[in-house]
Every structure is written in structure tokens, then in C-alpha cells.
Design an enzyme around this catalytic site. Sequence first.
Site, PDB file in Angstrom:
ATOM      1  N   ILE A  17       0.830  -1.202   0.000  1.00 16.96           N
ATOM      2  CA  ILE A  17       0.000   0.000   0.000  1.00 16.96           C
ATOM      3  C   ILE A  17       0.864   1.252   0.000  1.00 16.96           C
ATOM      4  O   ILE A  17       0.598   2.213  -0.738  1.00 16.96           O
ATOM      5  CB  ILE A  17      -0.945  -0.018   1.211  1.00 16.96           C
ATOM      6  CG1 ILE A  17      -2.001  -1.122   1.041  1.00 16.96           C
ATOM      7  CG2 ILE A  17      -1.613   1.340   1.404  1.00 16.96           C
ATOM      8  CD1 ILE A  17      -2.810  -1.399   2.299  1.00 16.96           C
ATOM      9  N   TYR A 151      -2.359  -7.840  16.405  1.00 15.39           N
ATOM     10  CA  TYR A 151      -2.558  -6.956  15.257  1.00 15.39           C
ATOM     11  C   TYR A 151      -3.856  -6.163  15.396  1.00 15.39           C
ATOM     12  O   TYR A 151      -3.880  -4.946  15.181  1.00 15.39           O
ATOM     13  CB  TYR A 151      -2.573  -7.797  13.981  1.00 15.39           C
ATOM     14  CG  TYR A 151      -2.768  -7.021  12.706  1.00 15.39           C
ATOM     15  CD1 TYR A 151      -1.701  -6.379  12.091  1.00 15.39           C
ATOM     16  CD2 TYR A 151      -4.017  -6.945  12.101  1.00 15.39           C
ATOM     17  CE1 TYR A 151      -1.872  -5.680  10.905  1.00 15.39           C
ATOM     18  CE2 TYR A 151      -4.203  -6.255  10.918  1.00 15.39           C
ATOM     19  CZ  TYR A 151      -3.131  -5.621  10.324  1.00 15.39           C
ATOM     20  OH  TYR A 151      -3.315  -4.923   9.157  1.00 15.39           O
ATOM     21  N   VAL A 184      -6.587  -6.944   1.320  1.00 16.26           N
ATOM     22  CA  VAL A 184      -5.945  -6.328   0.158  1.00 16.26           C
ATOM     23  C   VAL A 184      -4.769  -7.198  -0.256  1.00 16.26           C
ATOM     24  O   VAL A 184      -3.995  -7.662   0.595  1.00 16.26           O
ATOM     25  CB  VAL A 184      -5.461  -4.903   0.484  1.00 16.26           C
ATOM     26  CG1 VAL A 184      -4.710  -4.295  -0.688  1.00 16.26           C
ATOM     27  CG2 VAL A 184      -6.641  -4.019   0.875  1.00 16.26           C
TER      28      VAL A 184
END
Length: 257
Positions: A17, A151, A184
Site C-alpha cells: 500500500i 494486530y 488487500v
Amino acid sequence: MSFEAKSAIVTGGASGIGLRVVERLVERGARVVVADRDREALDRVRQSFGASVAPVEVDVRNEDDIAAMVAASRQLGPLSVAVNAAGMGEGHPVVEEDLETWNRVVSIVLTGVFLSVKHEAREMIRHGGGGAIVNIASINANVPTWGSAAYSVAKSGVEMLTRSSSLELAEHRIRVTCVSPGLVETPMAHRTGNMTPEMVQRWLDHTPLGRVGTTDDIAAAALFLASDDATWITGHNLVVDGGLSHTAGPVTRDLVS
């Protein structure tokens, strides 16, 4: 969304990203400090973008590195945009998690964003205020998945850090927002096993728009929030997940080793 003659910082900017954010910023006229731990990837960024970028080797857990990253932006002009995309995906179920892994995930995913926002905002204030900071959070801040407690907790912290810092920095005309991606396709997603056919299908079964996200999807959202088209938006979390967070979310326990 022009960024002509603007100076920017992108952490985690040599892959995934972050790299797509760098590409789109450069396409729109920005000069970008690209911060990453991967020296070889930084060399590739330098070869691709030349004088439009200033690659800097940075460990976002190290405050001295962050300070040096911000100092490097001064050669490009007053800092006006920062996108904090550095992160990692690693973890185990809570009862199996070791403290070393927990601390590593939280220090990179959350503390790294805190240190980045702190020093980026100081630099913007040093130049009289104004600017936009965009943090990359995750739908896992609100949609837990099996084996990702560290996370998810860290990304939840990124979302609240965004809100808190947006409140405090508004008086300096600095906007702070975040983007929360769903699944993603990135190098990190492949490394963590999230792109196996079985895992992808499990996510797609719960994604109304029926496809995995791309780095373009997330970069476009980040650039909008950083741009002058969003000058009355701050403290906002823009979810970009194909609608997944409106469903119950996938059950992946049997696919997580």
C-alpha cells in the site's frame, strides 16, 4: 487531487500500500520521503522515481530514525502530507502468543504510528501549521479474526490515536484521518498466508462487492483524505473493504496454523 510542489512522507513506502501511495503522490507532483526498513526495496524506489523521492532507511520503532526521517523532508520543502503505512502481520491465538511477538507487533503497528504522527506534526507546526496526516488502520480494529489479537488491538489503537491526535492538532490546522482496509493483495498478505485460495474464498464469501481489494483502492482513499478536497474532514476513519465489515465476517480458525 493535485499535490504539485508539496512535500510528503510515506512510511512503509517501498512496498504494498505504501508504495502505491508513493506512486500516486509522485504522479500528482509531490516530492516524497520514502521510509522503509528494506534497503533493497528503497534502492528500487530510488531507481524508479529519481529526484522525486528521498529514500530513507527507517525502523519505525526507533524514535531517532523517525526524527531523521522528518529531517530528511526538509530538503524537499515544508512538510504538508504524511501517510503512515508501515506495519506487519504476525500473531497467534491469545493462549499461544509469546510476549516477544506481541511486543513486536504492537511496537511496529501502533507505537510506530504514534512516533510518526508525533514528529510529523511537530514538523508541520514548525512551519506554521497546516497539513494532513493519514494513518493506515484496518477493519481488524473492529472485526477480529482468529489468531490476530495483537494486530487487531494495535490497529484499534491506531484508530483511537487518529481521533485523539485530530482533536489536539486541529488548533494547528493539521488534519488527522485513517483508512481501514479489508483484505488487500499485498506482499505482506502473501507472507502471512492471507492470499491462499482457501483463505481468499472465505473472505469473499463475506464481501458484498465480491473481490479482494487492491493497493490502488487504498491509495486512492488515502490521497483523497490527504488532499485539499478533504479540508473539512478530520478524525475520520474511512473503511475501504468492499462492504465486508457490514457482515459477520469470515470464520478462519481452521485455516490458521
